[in-house]
Scaffold this active site. Structure first.
Site, mmCIF file in Angstrom:
data_model
loop_
_atom_site.group_PDB
_atom_site.id
_atom_site.type_symbol
_atom_site.label_atom_id
_atom_site.label_comp_id
_atom_site.label_asym_id
_atom_site.label_seq_id
_atom_site.Cartn_x
_atom_site.Cartn_y
_atom_site.Cartn_z
ATOM 1 N N ASP A 189 26.661 -85.271 25.660
ATOM 2 C CA ASP A 189 26.636 -83.695 25.302
ATOM 3 C C ASP A 189 28.118 -83.568 24.205
ATOM 4 O O ASP A 189 29.057 -83.798 24.532
ATOM 5 C CB ASP A 189 27.317 -82.987 26.491
ATOM 6 C CG ASP A 189 27.286 -81.383 26.213
ATOM 7 O OD1 ASP A 189 27.164 -81.101 25.187
ATOM 8 O OD2 ASP A 189 27.459 -80.680 27.318
ATOM 9 N N TYR A 202 30.477 -70.370 13.879
ATOM 10 C CA TYR A 202 29.346 -71.372 13.431
ATOM 11 C C TYR A 202 29.418 -71.791 11.910
ATOM 12 O O TYR A 202 29.658 -73.165 11.553
ATOM 13 C CB TYR A 202 28.049 -70.989 13.813
ATOM 14 C CG TYR A 202 26.654 -71.932 13.093
ATOM 15 C CD1 TYR A 202 26.476 -72.834 14.219
ATOM 16 C CD2 TYR A 202 26.037 -71.448 12.146
ATOM 17 C CE1 TYR A 202 25.391 -73.887 13.781
ATOM 18 C CE2 TYR A 202 25.017 -72.383 11.948
ATOM 19 C CZ TYR A 202 24.552 -73.555 12.666
ATOM 20 O OH TYR A 202 23.498 -74.242 12.094
ATOM 21 N N ALA A 237 32.263 -71.383 10.079
ATOM 22 C CA ALA A 237 33.376 -72.280 9.795
ATOM 23 C C ALA A 237 33.167 -73.741 10.133
ATOM 24 O O ALA A 237 33.721 -74.580 9.245
ATOM 25 C CB ALA A 237 34.401 -71.493 10.689
ATOM 26 N N ALA A 238 32.573 -74.098 11.080
ATOM 27 C CA ALA A 238 32.211 -75.322 11.654
ATOM 28 C C ALA A 238 31.461 -76.338 10.713
ATOM 29 O O ALA A 238 31.836 -77.280 10.309
ATOM 30 C CB ALA A 238 31.794 -75.470 12.983
ATOM 31 N N LYS A 239 30.450 -75.523 10.131
ATOM 32 C CA LYS A 239 29.423 -76.264 9.197
ATOM 33 C C LYS A 239 30.163 -76.363 7.721
ATOM 34 O O LYS A 239 29.993 -77.303 7.202
ATOM 35 C CB LYS A 239 28.215 -75.346 9.085
ATOM 36 C CG LYS A 239 27.368 -75.074 10.350
ATOM 37 C CD LYS A 239 26.948 -76.723 10.743
ATOM 38 C CE LYS A 239 25.737 -76.513 11.602
ATOM 39 N NZ LYS A 239 25.426 -78.241 12.041
#
Lengths: 229, 232
Positions: free
Chosen positions: B53, B143, B145-147
């Site tokens: 996970d 999301y 930001a993470a990408k």
């Protein structure tokens, strides 16, 4: 912080260390790498508001060969540089504890790439794009969002992470950079550069990303003689 | 010898479509969040599977490391870090737990795996799956930001590892996967214009075969505009 105090603001600082004794700022001592500590301090942070200006500036780095540094250092870096400021911004806006200006301090590496500090670069890219994403929804709540992109500054942080032989005199004075960026924040600008040279580098990185990344490799990564985190 | 390939997030969406495309041509180790019994029927016949996970990056890296050791794989030709998850809504109301999970699963998991697999990847290729949201998305702020962070990681690592490991990032546009529903975002009629995961997998395979470090896979502008109404 000195600049804000000098301009008559009441200042609340969130830091690993309390403000030095003669400083009039209210200190909230909190390790931003500690999720529980941040959650625990949130009520005190709200109580210091409502804020007219919030500057999310805390940041750490890890420079060297990506695979040689411990993953725990990257975990800490991501929490301090990206996660904590995003959590703080969201919580302050939702609680109505911020009406005015919100500034995230990213890095010029957002435009250039940063071989030798891959996770630092990732954290600062994340921060810059989080700021761009929330600009419109936060504007509806009366919050103007600015992203600051400082270039190399003459700070302890830079001295620790710069390659050997780097000329500190070519880095900008942090007090001057802070004034330039604070003025941009208070004017509600979307972006704030530390100095005109930083803006030029950003434009060059936008036009020629591959060339800039390779230049960064030559001037930084290939000169690093140690891994520092 | 067939090439050895690791794909994360391989039990649904783009990851599953990629696994299906490479099945038979590559030796596959697929990683997913769900237990083997739940996904066995949908996995390609010869593929190996490991439960990992990505919301718990350090643990996931250890689980994948153990699976590789059990298989006796000492090298990897291609690693596709595709697992992703998102939260959708007004960014001021996003819970802290969601911001943390979104950064962990999309970005820090990739950092942790790239770090853990660096030695096995020498001479091979690391492919990160980003998103066109990396330029900013008001309803998917954490999301996006993470990408964007993944893009920064890829740009830095591709320079650092030049001549050692080829590092690439592919940014898919809107794709008809389960991610939007899981994120609580109702795609509505725009979904008809989303790329099917199979088509996206084909485009990603093409990007893997090419030299460019960064590849954005997007519809023509007018379609992009139709599915991103907040952009206007």
């Amino acid at each position: 912080m000195d600049l804000l105090l000098a301009r008559g603001y009441d200042v609340v600082s969130i830091d690993l260390n309390p403000p030095h004794t003669e400083c009039t700022a209210v200190g909230i001592v909190c390790d931003l790498a500690d999720r529980e500590a941040l959650d625990r301090n949130m009520a005190a942070i709200f109580a210091g508001g409502p804020y007219a200006v919030v500057i999310l500036n805390a940041g750490i780095s890890a420079t060297g060969r990506f695979e040689k540094m411990p993953v725990e250092a990257y975990r800490k870096l991501m929490k301090v540089n990206a996660e904590a400021p995003m959590v703080l911004a969201s919580a302050l806006a939702n609680a109505g504890a911020l009406k005015g200006h919100l500034c995230f301090v990213s890095s010029l590496s957002h435009f250039t790439g940063y071989p030798g500090a891959a996770v630092y670069a990732a954290s600062k890219d994340a921060l810059a794009v989080y700021a761009k994403s929330i600009r419109k929804p936060f504007a509806k709540r009366g919050i103007a969002v600015t992203v600051a992109y400082p270039g190399p500054l003459r700070t302890e942080h830079a001295a620790r992470h710069a390659p050997p032989g780097a000329d500190a005199a070519r880095r900008r004075d942090p007090a001057l950079a802070a004034r330039t960026m604070l003025d941009a924040v208070l004017a509600g600008k979307r972006v704030a550069f530390s100095d005109p040279r930083a803006r030029t580098v950003a434009v060059a990185g936008g036009l020629l990303p591959g060339v800039m990344a390779r230049a960064m490799r030559r001037v930084i990564f290939e000169k690093l003689d140690r891994d520092v985190w | 010898m067939k090439s050895r390939m690791l794909i994360t997030g391989a039990t649904s969406g783009i990851g599953a479509a990629l696994a299906a495309r490479y099945a038979g041509r590559a030796d596959l180790l697929l990683a997913g969040r769900r237990p083997y019994e739940e996904v066995a029927a949908t996995l390609p016949a010869d593929a190996h599977y490991v439960v990992a996970d990505q919301s718990e990056p350090e643990r996931a890296a250890a689980q994948i490391g153990k699976a590789l050791a059990d298989l006796g794989w000492e090298t990897l030709d291609v690693v596709v870090l595709n697992a992703g998850t998102g939260w959708s809504g007004d960014p001021a109301t996003e819970p802290a737990a969601s911001i943390r999970n979104t950064l962990d699963a999309n970005l820090f998991a990739a950092v942790t795996l790239a770090h853990a697999l660096a030695a096995l990847l020498e001479g091979g290729q690391l492919v990160l799956v980003g998103s066109t949201a990396r330029r900013g998305a008001p309803r998917f702020a954490s999301y996006a930001a993470a990408k964007a962070g993944l893009d920064g990681l890829a740009r830095a690592l591709s320079e650092e590892w030049r001549g050692k490991v080829r590092v690439k990032i592919v940014h898919p546009g809107p794709t008809a996967t389960g991610m939007h529903a899981k994120a609580g975002f109702h795609t509505g009629r725009a979904r008809a214009l989303f790329a099917p995961p199979e088509m996206m997998a084909r485009l990603i395979e093409r990007a893997i075969a090419r030299r460019r470090i960064r590849r954005t896979i997007s519809f023509p502008q007018y379609l992009a505009a139709a599915v991103t109404p907040w952009r206007r």
